[in-house]
Design an enzyme around this catalytic site. Structure first.
Site, PDB file in Angstrom:
ATOM      1  N   HIS A 176      -4.704  -5.155   7.260  1.00 39.14           N
ATOM      2  CA  HIS A 176      -3.268  -5.429   7.655  1.00 39.14           C
ATOM      3  C   HIS A 176      -2.640  -4.360   8.372  1.00 39.14           C
ATOM      4  O   HIS A 176      -2.881  -3.031   8.120  1.00 39.14           O
ATOM      5  CB  HIS A 176      -2.442  -5.675   6.281  1.00 39.14           C
ATOM      6  CG  HIS A 176      -1.006  -5.916   6.707  1.00 39.14           C
ATOM      7  ND1 HIS A 176      -0.650  -7.440   7.075  1.00 39.14           N
ATOM      8  CD2 HIS A 176       0.047  -5.446   6.575  1.00 39.14           C
ATOM      9  CE1 HIS A 176       0.537  -7.082   7.441  1.00 39.14           C
ATOM     10  NE2 HIS A 176       1.135  -6.178   7.181  1.00 39.14           N
ATOM     11  N   GLU A 235      -0.684 -12.960  -3.821  1.00 36.61           N
ATOM     12  CA  GLU A 235       0.771 -12.636  -3.376  1.00 36.61           C
ATOM     13  C   GLU A 235       0.204 -11.962  -1.751  1.00 36.61           C
ATOM     14  O   GLU A 235      -0.732 -11.222  -1.687  1.00 36.61           O
ATOM     15  CB  GLU A 235       1.429 -11.526  -3.686  1.00 36.61           C
ATOM     16  CG  GLU A 235       2.144 -12.014  -4.998  1.00 36.61           C
ATOM     17  CD  GLU A 235       2.900 -13.033  -5.120  1.00 36.61           C
ATOM     18  OE1 GLU A 235       3.831 -13.095  -4.268  1.00 36.61           O
ATOM     19  OE2 GLU A 235       3.118 -13.844  -5.926  1.00 36.61           O
TER      20      GLU A 235
HETATM   21  C1  GRF Z   1      -5.489  -7.006  13.323  1.00 36.45           C
HETATM   22  O1  GRF Z   1      -4.371  -6.388  13.741  1.00 36.45           O
HETATM   23  C2  GRF Z   1      -5.467  -7.133  11.699  1.00 36.45           C
HETATM   24  O2  GRF Z   1      -4.898  -5.992  11.300  1.00 36.45           O
HETATM   25  C3  GRF Z   1      -4.370  -8.259  11.519  1.00 36.45           C
HETATM   26  O3  GRF Z   1      -4.773  -9.179  12.530  1.00 36.45           O
HETATM   27  C4  GRF Z   1      -5.213  -8.430  13.790  1.00 36.45           C
HETATM   28  C5  GRF Z   1      -6.370  -9.069  13.933  1.00 36.45           C
HETATM   29  O4  GRF Z   1      -7.239  -8.650  15.171  1.00 36.45           O
HETATM   30  N1  GRF Z   1      -4.641  -8.730  10.322  1.00 36.45           N
HETATM   31  P1  GRF Z   1      -8.684  -8.974  15.365  1.00 36.45           P
HETATM   32  O5  GRF Z   1      -8.869 -10.246  15.609  1.00 36.45           O
HETATM   33  O6  GRF Z   1      -9.621  -8.362  14.378  1.00 36.45           O
HETATM   34  O7  GRF Z   1      -9.001  -8.631  16.741  1.00 36.45           O
END
Ligand code: GRF
Length: 193
Positions: free
Chosen positions: A110, A144
């Site tokens: 995240h 969650e």
């Molecule tokens: C990343 O910023 C990740 O943290 C979030 O969604 C984005 C996905 O980017 N969950 P990618 O598809 O891995 O380039």
């Protein structure tokens, strides 16, 4: 024995790519056995195919409910004998039942320093709040959203003049480092709930 890992994506898949690259190393404790996308034209699928990793598309919009979609995903994960699930830009909420069935075996990345900025538009919100420090978190997935125990975090500074794109790419660079490290810890049993 390497742990069998399935990666779930919805888009460009740069984190997926970082995991696939890391898993090429002989001493890496995990192998990527499936890349599953809920979006048929997700950019990451091409990279996975080029690297001879089995891919599967299960489009959520073809299912009447979240639970039925999740069941289809679960069936695919089981068929691939996946032991760990890594969400990498997978833009679907998962039903509590699905999350619970992978308790301690499903991780997510995240783009914020959780518990700050759960949900979407994390970089924009961090900028608007005038944060000096931002970053990314790999955590275990629970029922969650963006809430489970943290495995690794990386901090980045918010610099004067930053816009969303500049901040996002500074964070993404760190995501690509901590996600493979976190998966290693989970696969080795060094990080657990
Ligand atoms: C990343 O910023 C990740 O943290 C979030 O969604 C984005 C996905 O980017 N969950 P990618 O598809 O891995 O380039």
């Amino acid at each position: 024995m390497k742990k069998r890992v399935a990666i779930l994506i919805s888009g460009r898949g740069s984190n997926m790519r970082a995991l696939i690259e890391a898993a090429k190393a002989k001493d890496y404790p995990a192998e990527i056995v499936l890349v599953l996308s809920n979006v048929a034209d997700a950019g990451g699928l091409d990279f996975a195919r080029t690297h001879k990793i089995p891919t599967q598309v299960i489009e959520h919009k073809k299912f009447p409910s979240r639970e039925i979609f999740d069941n289809a995903v679960n069936t695919a994960l089981k068929a691939a004998n996946a032991e760990i699930v890594a969400l990498a830009g997978f833009m679907r909420l998962l039903s509590p039942r699905f999350a619970e069935s992978w308790h301690g075996r499903m991780i997510n990345i995240h783009p914020s320093l959780l518990p700050a900025y759960k949900g979407l538009h994390t970089h924009k919100r961090a900028l608007e709040a005038g944060e000096k420090l931002h970053g990314a978190t790999v955590h275990f997935v629970t029922a969650e959203l963006d809430d489970g125990p943290v495995i690794l975090q990386a901090k980045v500074p918010v610099l004067p003049g930053d816009n969303e794109d500049a901040l996002a790419s500074r964070v993404l660079e760190q995501e690509h480092k901590i996600y493979p490290e976190a998966l290693r810890l989970v696969a080795e049993g060094k990080a657990k709930i």
